[in-house]
Design a protein around this motif. Structure first.
Motif, PDB file in Angstrom:
ATOM      1  N   ALA A  31      -0.869  -6.329   6.804  1.00 57.41           N
ATOM      2  CA  ALA A  31      -1.500  -6.228   5.483  1.00 57.41           C
ATOM      3  C   ALA A  31      -0.944  -5.037   4.706  1.00 57.41           C
ATOM      4  O   ALA A  31      -0.640  -5.142   3.508  1.00 57.41           O
ATOM      5  N   ILE A  32      -0.797  -3.915   5.376  1.00 58.85           N
ATOM      6  CA  ILE A  32      -0.269  -2.717   4.722  1.00 58.85           C
ATOM      7  C   ILE A  32       1.200  -2.918   4.373  1.00 58.85           C
ATOM      8  O   ILE A  32       1.642  -2.594   3.267  1.00 58.85           O
ATOM      9  N   TYR A  33       1.959  -3.469   5.291  1.00 63.80           N
ATOM     10  CA  TYR A  33       3.377  -3.738   5.073  1.00 63.80           C
ATOM     11  C   TYR A  33       3.564  -4.673   3.874  1.00 63.80           C
ATOM     12  O   TYR A  33       4.370  -4.403   2.981  1.00 63.80           O
ATOM     13  N   ASN A  34       2.814  -5.773   3.845  1.00 63.65           N
ATOM     14  CA  ASN A  34       2.937  -6.744   2.749  1.00 63.65           C
ATOM     15  C   ASN A  34       2.556  -6.140   1.411  1.00 63.65           C
ATOM     16  O   ASN A  34       3.148  -6.478   0.381  1.00 63.65           O
ATOM     17  N   TYR A  35       1.557  -5.253   1.413  1.00 66.29           N
ATOM     18  CA  TYR A  35       1.175  -4.595   0.164  1.00 66.29           C
ATOM     19  C   TYR A  35       2.361  -3.819  -0.400  1.00 66.29           C
ATOM     20  O   TYR A  35       2.723  -3.972  -1.560  1.00 66.29           O
ATOM     21  N   PHE A  36       2.976  -2.988   0.423  1.00 71.07           N
ATOM     22  CA  PHE A  36       4.104  -2.188  -0.059  1.00 71.07           C
ATOM     23  C   PHE A  36       5.311  -3.049  -0.392  1.00 71.07           C
ATOM     24  O   PHE A  36       6.035  -2.764  -1.340  1.00 71.07           O
ATOM     25  N   ALA A  37       5.534  -4.110   0.371  1.00 69.63           N
ATOM     26  CA  ALA A  37       6.679  -4.986   0.121  1.00 69.63           C
ATOM     27  C   ALA A  37       6.569  -5.709  -1.220  1.00 69.63           C
ATOM     28  O   ALA A  37       7.574  -6.170  -1.755  1.00 69.63           O
ATOM     29  N   SER A  38       5.390  -5.776  -1.796  1.00 75.85           N
ATOM     30  CA  SER A  38       5.196  -6.494  -3.063  1.00 75.85           C
ATOM     31  C   SER A  38       5.606  -5.677  -4.296  1.00 75.85           C
ATOM     32  O   SER A  38       5.645  -6.211  -5.393  1.00 75.85           O
ATOM     33  N   PHE A  39       5.927  -4.414  -4.120  1.00 76.55           N
ATOM     34  CA  PHE A  39       6.311  -3.573  -5.256  1.00 76.55           C
ATOM     35  C   PHE A  39       7.677  -3.975  -5.804  1.00 76.55           C
ATOM     36  O   PHE A  39       8.593  -4.287  -5.038  1.00 76.55           O
ATOM     37  N   LYS A  40       7.797  -3.942  -7.124  1.00 76.74           N
ATOM     38  CA  LYS A  40       9.059  -4.260  -7.806  1.00 76.74           C
ATOM     39  C   LYS A  40       9.349  -3.178  -8.851  1.00 76.74           C
ATOM     40  O   LYS A  40       8.444  -2.714  -9.547  1.00 76.74           O
ATOM     41  N   ILE A  41      10.625  -2.821  -8.974  1.00 76.34           N
ATOM     42  CA  ILE A  41      10.991  -1.781  -9.945  1.00 76.34           C
ATOM     43  C   ILE A  41      10.835  -2.298 -11.378  1.00 76.34           C
ATOM     44  O   ILE A  41      11.064  -3.476 -11.651  1.00 76.34           O
ATOM     45  N   PRO A  42      10.459  -1.392 -12.282  1.00 76.86           N
ATOM     46  CA  PRO A  42      10.414  -1.769 -13.699  1.00 76.86           C
ATOM     47  C   PRO A  42      11.827  -2.044 -14.217  1.00 76.86           C
ATOM     48  O   PRO A  42      12.812  -1.588 -13.631  1.00 76.86           O
TER      49      PRO A  42
END
Length: 185
Positions: A62-73
């Motif tokens: 859950a923690i890994y997937n949360y961070f993996a969802s970030f995308k650069i502007p």
């Protein structure tokens, strides 16, 4: 990044992590009633009781997937300026778990090959490693020596017994970049 990622999502800090990340349901599902608001303390306490359980794997995922969802502007960020302002002999040693630095690095590599080195001293969702050869690269990549698909890096460690030297890939990052650090000092 003050305005967050592409979707304005903010990278949370250790305190109130589950609330900021919208992951309080995982605590409820796993019947975790924390004595603290600090992610590492919560994880460490739970790990001490359930270190090899499926629940720990689910919490890590859950923690890994949360961070993996970030995308650069789309617009340049402070990371763009940092990366483009350094030389190939420089090193960015980071404890960030999110993929933003790697995504910016890849964006900058479209314009120049004169980029600094990167070291992920505490794991990163955009980087994987070969368990056999200890090579590392982008998470969806393969080892240049043996061809095996990279394994995701571990992000969380129980803080009461935190020993990065026991983690093969984090230890390998440290050894590889020790020479670079000595040159910089």
């Amino acid at each position: 990044m003050p305005n967050g990622d592409l979707y304005s999502k903010q990278a949370p800090v250790m305190n109130n992590f589950f609330q900021t990340a919208g992951l309080t349901k995982i605590l409820e599902k796993l019947h975790i009633k924390p004595d603290s608001n600090n992610l590492e303390e919560i994880y460490s306490d739970y790990y001490d009781k359930n270190n090899n359980s499926e629940d720990i794997k689910e919490l890590n995922k859950a923690i890994y997937n949360y961070f993996a969802s970030f995308k650069i502007p789309d617009d340049p960020t402070i990371y763009d300026f940092l990366i483009l302002g350094l030389k190939p002999s420089d090193l960015i040693a980071t404890f960030n778990w999110d993929p933003l630095l790697v995504q910016v690095y890849l964006r900058c590599s479209e314009f120049t090959d004169r980029l600094p080195q990167l070291a992920f001293l505490h794991g990163n969702v955009a980087v994987g490693y070969c368990e056999d050869c200890l090579n590392y690269g982008l998470i969806n990549g393969k080892c240049s020596k043996c061809g095996k698909t990279f394994t995701p890096m571990q992000l969380l460690f129980p803080i009461k017994n935190k020993n990065y030297a026991d983690n093969k890939i984090i230890s390998a990052f440290g050894k590889k970049h020790k020479i670079t650090l000595k040159k910089l000092l």
